[in-house]
Design a protein around this motif. Structure first.
Motif, PDB file in Angstrom:
ATOM      1  N   ALA A 219      58.258 -34.792 -77.064  1.00 49.85           N
ATOM      2  CA  ALA A 219      57.742 -33.691 -76.238  1.00 49.85           C
ATOM      3  C   ALA A 219      58.896 -32.723 -76.021  1.00 49.85           C
ATOM      4  N   CYS A 220      58.609 -31.440 -76.158  1.00 50.35           N
ATOM      5  CA  CYS A 220      59.664 -30.428 -76.001  1.00 50.35           C
ATOM      6  C   CYS A 220      59.765 -30.020 -74.531  1.00 50.35           C
ATOM      7  N   ALA A 221      60.966 -30.168 -73.975  1.00 48.33           N
ATOM      8  CA  ALA A 221      61.186 -29.795 -72.576  1.00 48.33           C
ATOM      9  C   ALA A 221      61.724 -28.376 -72.433  1.00 48.33           C
ATOM     10  N   GLU A 222      62.445 -27.927 -73.462  1.00 53.99           N
ATOM     11  CA  GLU A 222      63.066 -26.578 -73.413  1.00 53.99           C
ATOM     12  C   GLU A 222      63.214 -26.057 -74.822  1.00 53.99           C
ATOM     13  N   GLY A 223      63.122 -24.748 -74.969  1.00 55.29           N
ATOM     14  CA  GLY A 223      63.437 -24.104 -76.251  1.00 55.29           C
ATOM     15  C   GLY A 223      62.349 -24.309 -77.284  1.00 55.29           C
ATOM     16  N   SER A 224      62.749 -24.205 -78.551  1.00 53.04           N
ATOM     17  CA  SER A 224      61.792 -24.368 -79.635  1.00 53.04           C
ATOM     18  C   SER A 224      62.545 -24.787 -80.883  1.00 53.04           C
ATOM     19  N   GLY A 225      61.792 -25.262 -81.872  1.00 51.07           N
ATOM     20  CA  GLY A 225      62.421 -25.686 -83.117  1.00 51.07           C
ATOM     21  C   GLY A 225      61.381 -26.129 -84.115  1.00 51.07           C
ATOM     22  N   THR A 226      61.879 -26.757 -85.163  1.00 52.42           N
ATOM     23  CA  THR A 226      61.021 -27.240 -86.244  1.00 52.42           C
ATOM     24  C   THR A 226      61.472 -28.654 -86.607  1.00 52.42           C
ATOM     25  N   THR A 227      60.517 -29.527 -86.798  1.00 47.22           N
ATOM     26  CA  THR A 227      60.857 -30.846 -87.320  1.00 47.22           C
ATOM     27  C   THR A 227      60.136 -31.003 -88.650  1.00 47.22           C
ATOM     28  N   VAL A 228      60.925 -31.255 -89.698  1.00 51.08           N
ATOM     29  CA  VAL A 228      60.357 -31.440 -91.033  1.00 51.08           C
ATOM     30  C   VAL A 228      60.108 -32.933 -91.203  1.00 51.08           C
ATOM     31  N   ILE A 229      58.829 -33.290 -91.345  1.00 49.71           N
ATOM     32  CA  ILE A 229      58.453 -34.703 -91.468  1.00 49.71           C
ATOM     33  C   ILE A 229      57.893 -34.928 -92.864  1.00 49.71           C
ATOM     34  N   ASP A 230      58.564 -35.762 -93.626  1.00 54.75           N
ATOM     35  CA  ASP A 230      58.116 -36.062 -94.989  1.00 54.75           C
ATOM     36  C   ASP A 230      57.888 -34.751 -95.768  1.00 54.75           C
ATOM     37  N   GLY A 231      58.785 -33.809 -95.576  1.00 50.68           N
ATOM     38  CA  GLY A 231      58.735 -32.537 -96.312  1.00 50.68           C
ATOM     39  C   GLY A 231      57.892 -31.449 -95.664  1.00 50.68           C
ATOM     40  N   LYS A 232      57.118 -31.803 -94.614  1.00 53.93           N
ATOM     41  CA  LYS A 232      56.220 -30.807 -94.007  1.00 53.93           C
ATOM     42  C   LYS A 232      56.737 -30.385 -92.626  1.00 53.93           C
ATOM     43  N   PRO A 233      56.875 -29.058 -92.413  1.00 56.90           N
ATOM     44  CA  PRO A 233      57.416 -28.607 -91.127  1.00 56.90           C
ATOM     45  C   PRO A 233      56.374 -28.628 -90.006  1.00 56.90           C
ATOM     46  N   ILE A 234      56.809 -29.079 -88.832  1.00 53.08           N
ATOM     47  CA  ILE A 234      56.000 -28.967 -87.612  1.00 53.08           C
ATOM     48  C   ILE A 234      56.813 -28.110 -86.649  1.00 53.08           C
ATOM     49  N   GLU A 235      56.230 -26.989 -86.226  1.00 54.05           N
ATOM     50  CA  GLU A 235      56.944 -26.122 -85.285  1.00 54.05           C
ATOM     51  C   GLU A 235      56.541 -26.491 -83.870  1.00 54.05           C
ATOM     52  N   TRP A 236      57.522 -26.472 -82.975  1.00 50.52           N
ATOM     53  CA  TRP A 236      57.220 -26.850 -81.588  1.00 50.52           C
ATOM     54  C   TRP A 236      57.962 -25.954 -80.625  1.00 50.52           C
ATOM     55  N   SER A 237      57.369 -25.815 -79.441  1.00 50.52           N
ATOM     56  CA  SER A 237      58.042 -25.118 -78.336  1.00 50.52           C
ATOM     57  C   SER A 237      57.661 -25.833 -77.036  1.00 50.52           C
ATOM     58  N   VAL A 238      57.987 -25.229 -75.910  1.00 50.87           N
ATOM     59  CA  VAL A 238      57.952 -25.942 -74.628  1.00 50.87           C
ATOM     60  C   VAL A 238      56.583 -26.594 -74.352  1.00 50.87           C
ATOM     61  N   ASN A 239      56.644 -27.878 -74.031  1.00 54.03           N
ATOM     62  CA  ASN A 239      55.496 -28.718 -73.654  1.00 54.03           C
ATOM     63  C   ASN A 239      54.609 -29.128 -74.829  1.00 54.03           C
TER      64      ASN A 239
END
Ligand code: 1HN
Length: 355
Positions: free
Chosen positions: A295-315
């Motif tokens: 769970a994202c508490a602050e900011g934003s980013g991307t997690t690449v899982i098995d080659g596929k990006p998941i973008e996330w930001s707060v909450n």
């Protein structure tokens, strides 16, 4: 699996007869509740973990809207807990986000009470949005604030309430699928709506997690006595790690929520971390056998899982399946909470990690 015998290889025409004879034999033994291991062995004993769990993300912009709509269709009193289950898309209808863990989002509206009960499953809460609600656990009433990590160990009586003015939402994670797997699930309700509390907000943190222990505290305890690990206390520790460059190349500047009695995990079935990814962080690839909820508490980013990006930001909440390789990236500074069944796997000698 088709086993090819020497006689089949010598005479392919015999194959049909062999299969028919085997099937007749399987039918016969099934009446005795027996079955041939050799037909299923390859599905059971795999060279690497196999999972139905899929990577998935729940964007808070969607979640918030849908949760508030849930507030229109049902009250907490009727629902008992107004929770939307985060269903892993690989296992719909199974009320789980990984094979071992339940995750859900809970909403409590101003004026509502979620009355006191207890169950065999342990729960944690990670507070997302809103202020003014409390949870009461084992005699301590604690106010819930963004980023707070709250523990409800198995069989601990707990109730929630919102005497404030804002809707309050949090992530619930329970070891429920694990408990159900063991078929060891009990639950009970109490007559009163709220438990009597005689411990002030923050009591267990100050009492147990300040470098001393109450004299006579047990030498071993398989769960943390701390009810709330407040974000306001955790966040400056991440800043300290960042400042001194104590930044793991895979996980960032990370703390593990610990049981102050023995330094172990907060619960025997679930372990959690809080991690700061510095601005520009590009994490090294990592995988482990514990499917992990973030769970994202602050900011934003991307997690690449098995080659596929998941973008996330707060909450936002997302899940990485067991043994799938992932990599965190953060263009701006970000803070990620994570939780998994790692302590359970470690206790059983199963846990593995790799690059
Ligand atoms: C539960 O008791 C709570 O007490 C939250 O807030 C989520 C999910 C499944 C089963 C019991 C709570 C739950 C739950």
């Amino acid at each position: 699996m088709a086993v090819v015998t020497a006689s089949e290889q010598a005479n392919p025409g015999a194959k049909h007869n062999v299969q028919a004879a085997r099937q007749a034999y399987y039918d016969k033994i099934s009446k005795f509740h027996m079955a041939p291991l050799w037909e299923v062995l390859k599905d059971l004993v795999t060279p690497e973990p196999k999972t139905q769990i899929q990577p998935a993300a729940w964007k808070f912009s969607d979640v918030k809207k849908l949760m508030l709509e849930a507030g229109d269709v049902i009250g907490t009193e009727e629902a008992e807990r107004r929770v939307l289950v985060l269903e892993n898309p690989g296992m719909p209808g199974k009320s789980r986000v990984t094979n071992s863990l339940f995750a859900g989002i809970q909403l409590i509206l101003p004026g509502e009470i979620a009355d006191v009960h207890r169950h065999s499953a342990s729960a944690i809460r990670f507070v997302l949005e809103g202020e003014g609600a409390y949870t009461a656990v084992e005699g301590e009433k604690t106010m819930m604030k963004h980023g707070d990590f709250i523990i409800t160990a198995n069989w601990a009586p707990h109730d929630h309430g919102n005497p404030g003015k804002q809707p309050v939402m949090w992530l619930d994670v329970l070891d429920l699928p694990t408990i159900i797997h063991f078929e060891a699930s009990f639950a009970e309700h109490f007559d009163e709506k709220m438990q009597k509390t005689n411990h002030a907000d923050g009591d267990s943190f100050e009492r147990y997690a300040s470098g001393v222990l109450p004299d006579g505290a047990p030498a071993t305890l398989n769960r943390s006595p701390v009810i709330n690990y407040p974000y306001a206390k955790m966040r400056p520790i991440l800043e300290r790690l960042k400042t001194t460059g104590d930044i793991d190349k895979r996980h960032g500047a990370r703390v593990r929520y610990a049981n102050p009695i023995n330094g172990g995990p907060v619960l025997p079935t679930m372990g959690a971390y809080l991690s700061l990814l510095p601005k520009g962080f590009a994490g090294a690839p990592y995988r482990s056998t514990d499917g992990t909820i973030f769970a994202c508490a602050e900011g934003s980013g991307t997690t690449v899982i098995d080659g596929k990006p998941i973008e996330w930001s707060v909450n936002d909440v997302f899940v990485v399946p067991p043994w799938q390789r992932y990599q965190h990236k953060a263009a701006e500074e970000a803070v990620l909470f994570s939780i998994s069944d790692r302590p359970a796997q470690e206790a059983l000698g199963l846990w593995r990690e790799g690059a």
